[in-house]
Design a protein around this motif. Sequence first.
Motif, PDB file in Angstrom:
ATOM      1  N   LEU A  90       0.826  -1.198   0.000  1.00  0.00           N
ATOM      2  CA  LEU A  90       0.000   0.000   0.000  1.00  0.00           C
ATOM      3  C   LEU A  90       0.861   1.248   0.000  1.00  0.00           C
ATOM      4  CD1 LEU A  90      -2.401  -1.317   2.737  1.00  0.00           C
ATOM      5  CD2 LEU A  90      -3.188  -0.570   0.498  1.00  0.00           C
ATOM      6  N   GLY A 105      -3.678   4.476  -1.305  1.00  0.00           N
ATOM      7  CA  GLY A 105      -4.077   3.957  -2.601  1.00  0.00           C
ATOM      8  C   GLY A 105      -4.700   2.583  -2.433  1.00  0.00           C
TER       9      GLY A 105
ATOM     10  N   TYR B  36      -9.487   4.336  11.335  1.00  0.00           N
ATOM     11  CA  TYR B  36      -9.597   3.990   9.927  1.00  0.00           C
ATOM     12  C   TYR B  36     -10.495   2.762   9.829  1.00  0.00           C
ATOM     13  CZ  TYR B  36      -5.761   6.971   8.168  1.00  0.00           C
ATOM     14  OH  TYR B  36      -4.965   8.034   7.792  1.00  0.00           O
ATOM     15  N   GLN B  38     -11.176  -0.636   7.292  1.00  0.00           N
ATOM     16  CA  GLN B  38     -10.614  -1.402   6.185  1.00  0.00           C
ATOM     17  C   GLN B  38     -11.556  -2.540   5.840  1.00  0.00           C
ATOM     18  OE1 GLN B  38      -6.651  -3.147   6.702  1.00  0.00           O
ATOM     19  NE2 GLN B  38      -6.308  -3.096   4.487  1.00  0.00           N
ATOM     20  N   LYS B  42      -9.160  -4.558   0.805  1.00  0.00           N
ATOM     21  CA  LYS B  42      -9.141  -3.184   0.313  1.00  0.00           C
ATOM     22  C   LYS B  42      -8.173  -2.361   1.175  1.00  0.00           C
ATOM     23  CE  LYS B  42     -12.530  -3.378  -2.783  1.00  0.00           C
ATOM     24  NZ  LYS B  42     -13.806  -2.693  -2.598  1.00  0.00           N
ATOM     25  N   GLU B  43      -7.987  -1.112   0.760  1.00  0.00           N
ATOM     26  CA  GLU B  43      -7.093  -0.247   1.506  1.00  0.00           C
ATOM     27  C   GLU B  43      -7.799   0.368   2.720  1.00  0.00           C
ATOM     28  OE1 GLU B  43      -8.634   0.520  -1.247  1.00  0.00           O
ATOM     29  OE2 GLU B  43      -8.951   2.686  -1.468  1.00  0.00           O
ATOM     30  N   PRO B  44      -7.036   0.764   3.743  1.00  0.00           N
ATOM     31  CA  PRO B  44      -7.643   1.480   4.875  1.00  0.00           C
ATOM     32  C   PRO B  44      -8.147   2.845   4.418  1.00  0.00           C
ATOM     33  CG  PRO B  44      -5.439   0.673   5.422  1.00  0.00           C
ATOM     34  CD  PRO B  44      -5.603   0.536   3.942  1.00  0.00           C
TER      35      PRO B  44
END
Lengths: 113, 111
Positions: A90, A105, B36, B38, B42-44
């Motif tokens: 990431l 991203g 955050y 997540q 997937k991304e945080p």
Amino acid sequence: ETGVTQTPRHLVMGMTNKKSLKCEQHLGHNAMYWYKQSAKKPLELMFVYSLEERVENNSVPSRFSPECPNSSHLFLHLHTLQPEDSALYLCASSQAASGYEQYFGPGTRLTVT
Amino acid sequence: RKEVEQDPGPFNVPEGATVAFNCTYSNSASQSFFWYRQDCRKEPKLLMSVYSSGNEDGRFTAQLNRASQYISLLIRDSKLSDSATYLCVVNDPGGYNKLIFGAGTRLAVHP
């Protein structure tokens, strides 16, 4: 494009290959980061670039080589990886000052065979 | 002691429930705190920053207790779409804008 983009989204490579991951941020930030996330583990910070200068290298093996040509672009060059390097990589960006949130991203899912 | 500790869960709750997550951090000099979210693979994504006075964003309320080095997130009226892993994040005061991520608490909301 908005936010933080990464390419490729998926990558399969052999242990003798050389490949590069690319990250681009469209947020006007001046700090960028590489993280590694292995299955069921927390995010591990790899590298930090602030104002295009590498300011943190978190004991990452030399087979990972970052490059930050300008404040919008970040690369991670990969060579002679090991199967245990398979993970989600990431990229994130933020303002280059302490305390700011980071924006991520979508990541590159890497498999080393 | 881990720098940021969270209960890994999973928390399995029905829709409409109220659920609370807790987090503790080890460095009393930390000044910035975030939650955050997540989703799987997937991304945080930033959910909210946490301020000393506490803050609310719709169904989400975050609280900070500096004396106890403790952060909480309360989700009211849970929705199916709230199912995710929630990451407690604290800044490392010793470095450049370095954030320390907890391992996350998994939430599963069921019908």
